[in-house]
Design an enzyme around this catalytic site. Sequence first.
Site, PDB file in Angstrom:
ATOM      1  N   ASN A 169     -11.500  -7.484 -16.867  1.00 24.00           N
ATOM      2  CA  ASN A 169     -12.326  -8.624 -16.480  1.00 24.00           C
ATOM      3  C   ASN A 169     -13.797  -8.217 -16.442  1.00 24.00           C
ATOM      4  O   ASN A 169     -14.139  -7.080 -16.150  1.00 24.00           O
ATOM      5  CB  ASN A 169     -11.857  -9.268 -15.163  1.00 24.00           C
ATOM      6  CG  ASN A 169     -11.733  -8.336 -13.988  1.00 24.00           C
ATOM      7  OD1 ASN A 169     -11.409  -7.157 -14.120  1.00 24.00           O
ATOM      8  ND2 ASN A 169     -11.957  -8.860 -12.795  1.00 24.00           N
ATOM      9  N   GLU A 212     -17.352  -9.880 -14.994  1.00 23.40           N
ATOM     10  CA  GLU A 212     -17.958 -10.938 -14.195  1.00 23.40           C
ATOM     11  C   GLU A 212     -19.404 -11.188 -14.594  1.00 23.40           C
ATOM     12  O   GLU A 212     -20.020 -10.387 -15.298  1.00 23.40           O
ATOM     13  CB  GLU A 212     -17.877 -10.581 -12.711  1.00 23.40           C
ATOM     14  CG  GLU A 212     -16.450 -10.513 -12.207  1.00 23.40           C
ATOM     15  CD  GLU A 212     -16.350 -10.124 -10.750  1.00 23.40           C
ATOM     16  OE1 GLU A 212     -15.254 -10.299 -10.198  1.00 23.40           O
ATOM     17  OE2 GLU A 212     -17.343  -9.650 -10.140  1.00 23.40           O
ATOM     18  N   ASN A 213     -19.925 -12.293 -14.101  1.00 23.60           N
ATOM     19  CA  ASN A 213     -21.305 -12.677 -14.344  1.00 23.60           C
ATOM     20  C   ASN A 213     -21.807 -13.368 -13.087  1.00 23.60           C
ATOM     21  O   ASN A 213     -21.030 -14.030 -12.402  1.00 23.60           O
ATOM     22  CB  ASN A 213     -21.370 -13.626 -15.546  1.00 23.60           C
ATOM     23  CG  ASN A 213     -22.770 -13.905 -16.002  1.00 23.60           C
ATOM     24  OD1 ASN A 213     -23.479 -14.692 -15.389  1.00 23.60           O
ATOM     25  ND2 ASN A 213     -23.165 -13.252 -17.074  1.00 23.60           N
ATOM     26  N   VAL A 214     -23.085 -13.238 -12.803  1.00 25.01           N
ATOM     27  CA  VAL A 214     -23.647 -13.882 -11.619  1.00 25.01           C
ATOM     28  C   VAL A 214     -23.425 -15.396 -11.672  1.00 25.01           C
ATOM     29  O   VAL A 214     -23.270 -16.046 -10.648  1.00 25.01           O
ATOM     30  CB  VAL A 214     -25.140 -13.518 -11.433  1.00 25.01           C
ATOM     31  CG1 VAL A 214     -25.996 -14.124 -12.523  1.00 25.01           C
ATOM     32  CG2 VAL A 214     -25.614 -13.919 -10.048  1.00 25.01           C
ATOM     33  N   CYS A 218     -11.695 -13.151 -17.836  1.00 29.66           N
ATOM     34  CA  CYS A 218     -10.559 -12.425 -17.278  1.00 29.66           C
ATOM     35  C   CYS A 218     -10.040 -11.365 -18.245  1.00 29.66           C
ATOM     36  O   CYS A 218     -10.281 -11.429 -19.454  1.00 29.66           O
ATOM     37  CB  CYS A 218      -9.425 -13.392 -16.956  1.00 29.66           C
ATOM     38  SG  CYS A 218      -9.839 -14.633 -15.724  1.00 29.66           S
ATOM     39  N   GLU A 234      -6.990 -10.810 -19.323  1.00 26.28           N
ATOM     40  CA  GLU A 234      -6.043 -11.316 -20.314  1.00 26.28           C
ATOM     41  C   GLU A 234      -6.774 -11.910 -21.513  1.00 26.28           C
ATOM     42  O   GLU A 234      -6.436 -11.638 -22.668  1.00 26.28           O
ATOM     43  CB  GLU A 234      -5.128 -12.388 -19.701  1.00 26.28           C
ATOM     44  CG  GLU A 234      -4.289 -11.906 -18.540  1.00 26.28           C
ATOM     45  CD  GLU A 234      -4.953 -12.114 -17.178  1.00 26.28           C
ATOM     46  OE1 GLU A 234      -6.170 -11.790 -17.014  1.00 26.28           O
ATOM     47  OE2 GLU A 234      -4.266 -12.588 -16.268  1.00 26.28           O
ATOM     48  N   CYS A 253      -4.468 -16.718 -14.438  1.00 31.81           N
ATOM     49  CA  CYS A 253      -5.074 -17.981 -14.021  1.00 31.81           C
ATOM     50  C   CYS A 253      -4.794 -19.070 -15.057  1.00 31.81           C
ATOM     51  O   CYS A 253      -4.287 -18.798 -16.147  1.00 31.81           O
ATOM     52  CB  CYS A 253      -6.584 -17.802 -13.817  1.00 31.81           C
ATOM     53  SG  CYS A 253      -7.538 -17.666 -15.347  1.00 31.81           S
ATOM     54  N   CYS A 278      -6.445 -18.519 -18.524  1.00 32.31           N
ATOM     55  CA  CYS A 278      -5.745 -17.483 -19.281  1.00 32.31           C
ATOM     56  C   CYS A 278      -4.406 -18.002 -19.806  1.00 32.31           C
ATOM     57  O   CYS A 278      -4.024 -17.697 -20.936  1.00 32.31           O
ATOM     58  CB  CYS A 278      -5.529 -16.242 -18.422  1.00 32.31           C
ATOM     59  SG  CYS A 278      -7.053 -15.315 -18.154  1.00 32.31           S
TER      60      CYS A 278
END
Length: 140
Positions: free
Chosen positions: A47, A49-51, A58, A60, A93, A96
């Site tokens: 995974n 992430e981003n602000v 994710c 997957e 999720c 995904c």
Amino acid sequence: MNMQTEQLKTLRDAAFRASQNAYVPYSKFAVGAALLMRNGNVITGCNVENVSYGLANCAERTAVFRAIAEGYNGADIVAVVVYTPGQKAYAPCGACRQVLAEFLQPETLITSTSEQASQQWRLTDLLPDAFHFDVSAYRE
């Protein structure tokens, strides 16, 4: 429904190693995924992430997109193993699940593992009546 124990361990280890590359400064929840390809290769993802949370990706989806970018297609993906930290093994999720439905066969085995738990499903069990669109009807 179970995959061979040694094969599952190999994929779990690959997913765990992928989780070590996760970029998770916000959630601190490092997830890794490993795809078993028909030719025996393993494609991994983590995974990122981003602000701006909606722009995160994710593990997957990262693994599937990487497989496609490397020239594989959905028929090449035989199994998916996800590693999540902690005691509970989490299911993919909704986003995904839809991406997996785009590229995997309905009976593809998806396994989620954690430090102390494991769960398995077929794709069709995770996303029954998945949305599909027949693009061949729109090709010339």
